[in-house]
Design a protein around this motif. Structure first.
Motif, PDB file in Angstrom:
ATOM      1  N   LYS A  86       7.536   5.385  -5.688  1.00  0.00           N
ATOM      2  CA  LYS A  86       7.552   5.023  -4.270  1.00  0.00           C
ATOM      3  C   LYS A  86       6.139   4.809  -3.736  1.00  0.00           C
ATOM      4  CE  LYS A  86      11.945   7.381  -3.432  1.00  0.00           C
ATOM      5  NZ  LYS A  86      12.650   8.518  -2.784  1.00  0.00           N
ATOM      6  N   VAL A  87       5.209   5.630  -4.185  1.00  0.00           N
ATOM      7  CA  VAL A  87       3.806   5.441  -3.789  1.00  0.00           C
ATOM      8  C   VAL A  87       3.292   4.097  -4.301  1.00  0.00           C
ATOM      9  CG1 VAL A  87       1.451   6.322  -4.094  1.00  0.00           C
ATOM     10  CG2 VAL A  87       3.339   7.908  -3.616  1.00  0.00           C
ATOM     11  N   LEU A  88       3.667   3.738  -5.527  1.00  0.00           N
ATOM     12  CA  LEU A  88       3.230   2.454  -6.081  1.00  0.00           C
ATOM     13  C   LEU A  88       3.843   1.273  -5.337  1.00  0.00           C
ATOM     14  CD1 LEU A  88       3.133   3.203  -9.910  1.00  0.00           C
ATOM     15  CD2 LEU A  88       1.193   2.658  -8.433  1.00  0.00           C
ATOM     16  N   GLU A  89       5.031   1.441  -4.773  1.00  0.00           N
ATOM     17  CA  GLU A  89       5.590   0.389  -3.917  1.00  0.00           C
ATOM     18  C   GLU A  89       4.644   0.126  -2.738  1.00  0.00           C
ATOM     19  OE1 GLU A  89       9.634   0.936  -2.564  1.00  0.00           O
ATOM     20  OE2 GLU A  89      10.139   2.035  -4.387  1.00  0.00           O
ATOM     21  N   ALA A  90       4.159   1.196  -2.118  1.00  0.00           N
ATOM     22  CA  ALA A  90       3.243   1.063  -0.989  1.00  0.00           C
ATOM     23  C   ALA A  90       1.929   0.411  -1.420  1.00  0.00           C
ATOM     24  CB  ALA A  90       2.979   2.433  -0.367  1.00  0.00           C
ATOM     25  N   ILE A  91       1.421   0.819  -2.579  1.00  0.00           N
ATOM     26  CA  ILE A  91       0.177   0.225  -3.085  1.00  0.00           C
ATOM     27  C   ILE A  91       0.370  -1.267  -3.339  1.00  0.00           C
ATOM     28  CG2 ILE A  91      -1.381   0.181  -5.080  1.00  0.00           C
ATOM     29  CD1 ILE A  91      -1.133   3.242  -5.192  1.00  0.00           C
ATOM     30  N   ALA A  92       1.512  -1.649  -3.901  1.00  0.00           N
ATOM     31  CA  ALA A  92       1.781  -3.067  -4.163  1.00  0.00           C
ATOM     32  C   ALA A  92       1.745  -3.866  -2.873  1.00  0.00           C
ATOM     33  CB  ALA A  92       3.137  -3.215  -4.861  1.00  0.00           C
ATOM     34  N   VAL A  93       2.401  -3.373  -1.845  1.00  0.00           N
ATOM     35  CA  VAL A  93       2.426  -4.091  -0.568  1.00  0.00           C
ATOM     36  C   VAL A  93       1.033  -4.159   0.037  1.00  0.00           C
ATOM     37  CG1 VAL A  93       3.292  -3.967   1.813  1.00  0.00           C
ATOM     38  CG2 VAL A  93       4.851  -3.631  -0.110  1.00  0.00           C
ATOM     39  N   TYR A  94       0.269  -3.086  -0.069  1.00  0.00           N
ATOM     40  CA  TYR A  94      -1.103  -3.088   0.442  1.00  0.00           C
ATOM     41  C   TYR A  94      -1.953  -4.147  -0.264  1.00  0.00           C
ATOM     42  CZ  TYR A  94      -5.652  -1.363   1.992  1.00  0.00           C
ATOM     43  OH  TYR A  94      -6.908  -1.264   2.543  1.00  0.00           O
ATOM     44  N   LEU A  95      -1.677  -4.357  -1.544  1.00  0.00           N
ATOM     45  CA  LEU A  95      -2.420  -5.355  -2.331  1.00  0.00           C
ATOM     46  C   LEU A  95      -1.830  -6.761  -2.193  1.00  0.00           C
ATOM     47  CD1 LEU A  95      -2.952  -3.301  -5.618  1.00  0.00           C
ATOM     48  CD2 LEU A  95      -4.690  -3.815  -3.876  1.00  0.00           C
ATOM     49  N   LYS A  96      -0.835  -6.903  -1.287  1.00  0.00           N
ATOM     50  CA  LYS A  96      -0.170  -8.184  -1.029  1.00  0.00           C
ATOM     51  C   LYS A  96       0.579  -8.696  -2.266  1.00  0.00           C
ATOM     52  CE  LYS A  96      -3.233  -9.602   2.741  1.00  0.00           C
ATOM     53  NZ  LYS A  96      -3.802  -8.256   2.933  1.00  0.00           N
ATOM     54  N   GLN A 135      10.740   5.470   5.109  1.00  0.00           N
ATOM     55  CA  GLN A 135      12.019   4.929   5.546  1.00  0.00           C
ATOM     56  C   GLN A 135      11.918   4.206   6.883  1.00  0.00           C
ATOM     57  OE1 GLN A 135      14.641   4.640   3.838  1.00  0.00           O
ATOM     58  NE2 GLN A 135      14.478   6.135   2.188  1.00  0.00           N
ATOM     59  N   LYS A 136      11.165   4.743   7.830  1.00  0.00           N
ATOM     60  CA  LYS A 136      11.222   4.197   9.195  1.00  0.00           C
ATOM     61  C   LYS A 136      10.147   3.157   9.508  1.00  0.00           C
ATOM     62  CE  LYS A 136       8.776   8.134  11.350  1.00  0.00           C
ATOM     63  NZ  LYS A 136       8.955   9.303  12.240  1.00  0.00           N
ATOM     64  N   ASP A 137       9.073   3.115   8.708  1.00  0.00           N
ATOM     65  CA  ASP A 137       8.008   2.127   8.940  1.00  0.00           C
ATOM     66  C   ASP A 137       7.259   1.911   7.638  1.00  0.00           C
ATOM     67  OD1 ASP A 137       5.976   0.485   9.855  1.00  0.00           O
ATOM     68  OD2 ASP A 137       4.962   2.054  11.022  1.00  0.00           O
ATOM     69  N   PHE A 138       7.887   1.211   6.697  1.00  0.00           N
ATOM     70  CA  PHE A 138       7.290   1.087   5.373  1.00  0.00           C
ATOM     71  C   PHE A 138       5.959   0.333   5.436  1.00  0.00           C
ATOM     72  CE2 PHE A 138       6.507  -0.855   1.245  1.00  0.00           C
ATOM     73  CZ  PHE A 138       6.589   0.266   0.430  1.00  0.00           C
ATOM     74  N   ALA A 139       5.867  -0.696   6.281  1.00  0.00           N
ATOM     75  CA  ALA A 139       4.608  -1.444   6.390  1.00  0.00           C
ATOM     76  C   ALA A 139       3.484  -0.529   6.859  1.00  0.00           C
ATOM     77  CB  ALA A 139       4.776  -2.623   7.344  1.00  0.00           C
ATOM     78  N   GLY A 140       3.782   0.339   7.827  1.00  0.00           N
ATOM     79  CA  GLY A 140       2.779   1.292   8.293  1.00  0.00           C
ATOM     80  C   GLY A 140       2.428   2.310   7.232  1.00  0.00           C
ATOM     81  N   PHE A 141       3.437   2.736   6.480  1.00  0.00           N
ATOM     82  CA  PHE A 141       3.239   3.670   5.368  1.00  0.00           C
ATOM     83  C   PHE A 141       2.298   3.065   4.334  1.00  0.00           C
ATOM     84  CE2 PHE A 141       4.899   5.323   1.213  1.00  0.00           C
ATOM     85  CZ  PHE A 141       4.576   6.662   1.390  1.00  0.00           C
ATOM     86  N   ALA A 142       2.565   1.811   3.952  1.00  0.00           N
ATOM     87  CA  ALA A 142       1.742   1.131   2.945  1.00  0.00           C
ATOM     88  C   ALA A 142       0.311   0.953   3.441  1.00  0.00           C
ATOM     89  CB  ALA A 142       2.363  -0.217   2.593  1.00  0.00           C
ATOM     90  N   GLN A 143       0.160   0.595   4.706  1.00  0.00           N
ATOM     91  CA  GLN A 143      -1.175   0.377   5.254  1.00  0.00           C
ATOM     92  C   GLN A 143      -1.973   1.679   5.305  1.00  0.00           C
ATOM     93  OE1 GLN A 143      -2.868  -2.350   5.940  1.00  0.00           O
ATOM     94  NE2 GLN A 143      -4.641  -1.163   6.641  1.00  0.00           N
ATOM     95  N   ALA A 144      -1.334   2.760   5.760  1.00  0.00           N
ATOM     96  CA  ALA A 144      -2.041   4.038   5.878  1.00  0.00           C
ATOM     97  C   ALA A 144      -2.444   4.586   4.510  1.00  0.00           C
ATOM     98  CB  ALA A 144      -1.165   5.046   6.621  1.00  0.00           C
ATOM     99  N   LEU A 145      -1.501   4.552   3.546  1.00  0.00           N
ATOM    100  CA  LEU A 145      -1.828   5.036   2.204  1.00  0.00           C
ATOM    101  C   LEU A 145      -2.894   4.157   1.553  1.00  0.00           C
ATOM    102  CD1 LEU A 145       1.374   6.099   0.220  1.00  0.00           C
ATOM    103  CD2 LEU A 145      -0.461   7.550   1.059  1.00  0.00           C
ATOM    104  N   GLY A 146      -2.673   2.836   1.613  1.00  0.00           N
ATOM    105  CA  GLY A 146      -3.598   1.917   0.963  1.00  0.00           C
ATOM    106  C   GLY A 146      -5.005   2.011   1.507  1.00  0.00           C
ATOM    107  N   ALA A 147      -5.128   2.138   2.837  1.00  0.00           N
ATOM    108  CA  ALA A 147      -6.457   2.243   3.446  1.00  0.00           C
ATOM    109  C   ALA A 147      -7.166   3.519   3.000  1.00  0.00           C
ATOM    110  CB  ALA A 147      -6.329   2.200   4.968  1.00  0.00           C
ATOM    111  N   SER A 148      -6.404   4.627   2.871  1.00  0.00           N
ATOM    112  CA  SER A 148      -7.003   5.870   2.400  1.00  0.00           C
ATOM    113  C   SER A 148      -7.454   5.738   0.952  1.00  0.00           C
ATOM    114  CB  SER A 148      -5.986   7.012   2.548  1.00  0.00           C
ATOM    115  OG  SER A 148      -6.565   8.253   2.213  1.00  0.00           O
TER     116      SER A 148
END
Length: 311
Positions: free
Chosen positions: A143-153, A15-28
């Motif tokens: 919601k996790v897949l939303e983060a993965i999508a953003v990480y993959l641009k 909720q508070k930093d989705f870009a950071g959330f996506a980057q942290a999850l995606g990098a892991s």
């Protein structure tokens, strides 16, 4: 090193930093094929109720449990101890489990590949509690897949239509106490078939991933975490940018062999007719397309189920 090789990512970032959330999850995910999610917003009392129902079912006599076995090749209901075997393994896994899938309306186009659920009459609250748990993890997976999508641009909602009415399965797992003369391990080294897996119950030791350097790394997060890993379908879609990492559940040390282990992986799947075709953004000169021919999610699933003796 701590008892877990992977640092958790807080779900509060969603909720508070989705870009950071996506980057942290995606990098892991890109580094390990795994991530750990802490501070989830799921109702712990309802989670505990579903797990309590599962424990009550597994405590039933074997002949009662087996009345719920053999449904759609194990896709629904009870799968007895000694059935599932990791691909290439000599001995079966030391576990029994229950499968719940998605409920579909009459006439739905996926009914040919997705069977109706069954429910143990001996545990009255089972259907209510476990259905809630299924839907809660299904929503969290989206919601996790939303983060993965953003990480993959990709567009944040890229995966939403790909998993609509997907063939996702909640597995309620019971690893009984291990006798001294047992052969095999609780879960042999394997990769998951599906898109992503969300696992609760990994605090009880044993889960390990095979790192790219050949070392087995422990994943024993603190309570209140979800362990998430990339499955073979998403590895294929991303041309191995996000790896489906081999993992296992080792047997406990002698002083803990008498303690059963319970866990609840949710295998999130694409829709059965989704065409798994390499994402263009995951193809490059350094990473050419490994899969020039596409395959549907159901074709891929059936191929793999035959390999692990569940079809």
């Amino acid at each position: 090193m701590s008892t877990s090789a992977i640092e958790p990512v807080s779900f509060t970032l969603y909720q508070k930093d989705f870009a950071g959330f996506a980057q942290a999850l995606g990098a892991s995910f890109e580094r390990y094929g795994f991530a750990v999610l802490s501070d989830y917003d799921l109702d712990q009392d309802r989670i505990d109720a579903a797990i309590s129902d599962a424990k009550a079912f597994f405590a039933l006599p074997v002949d009662i449990k087996k009345q719920y076995a053999g449904i759609k090749g194990g896709a629904r209901g009870y799968i007895p101890f000694g059935v599932e075997t990791a691909k290439g393994a000599t001995h079966h896994d030391l576990k029994e489990f229950w499968h719940m899938g998605r409920d579909l309306p009459p006439g739905h186009r996926f009914r040919a590949t997705m069977a109706d659920n069954v429910w143990p009459a001996e545990i009255p609250a089972f259907k209510h509690d476990v259905s809630w748990f299924y839907n809660a993890l299904d929503t969290m997976g989206g919601k996790v897949l939303e983060a993965i999508a953003v990480y993959l641009k990709l567009d944040r909602s890229f995966f939403k239509p790909t998993i609509e009415n997907g063939n996702s399965v909640l597995r309620l797992l019971h690893y009984p106490p291990i006798p001294v003369d047992a052969t095999g391990v609780r879960a042999g080294a394997h990769g998951d078939i599906n898109t992503i897996t969300l696992l609760m119950g990994a605090e009880e030791g044993g889960l390990e991933l095979l790192d790219r350097n050949g070392e087995w790394l422990p994943i024993n997060p603190p309570p209140g975490c979800i362990v998430i890993n990339i499955g073979d379908m998403l590895e294929r879609l991303t041309n191995h940018v996000l790896p489906s990492t081999i993992h296992r559940v080792q047997n406990p040390p002698p002083e803990r062999r008498h303690i059963p282990r319970y866990s609840t992986p949710f295998f999130l799947h694409f829709a059965s007719d989704y065409e798994i075709k390499t994402l263009p953004g995951c193809i490059s000169a350094a990473n050419p397309d490994r899969y020039p021919e596409s395959i549907t999610a159901d074709e891929f699933l059936q191929q793999r189920l035959r390999e692990i003796k569940l079809a």
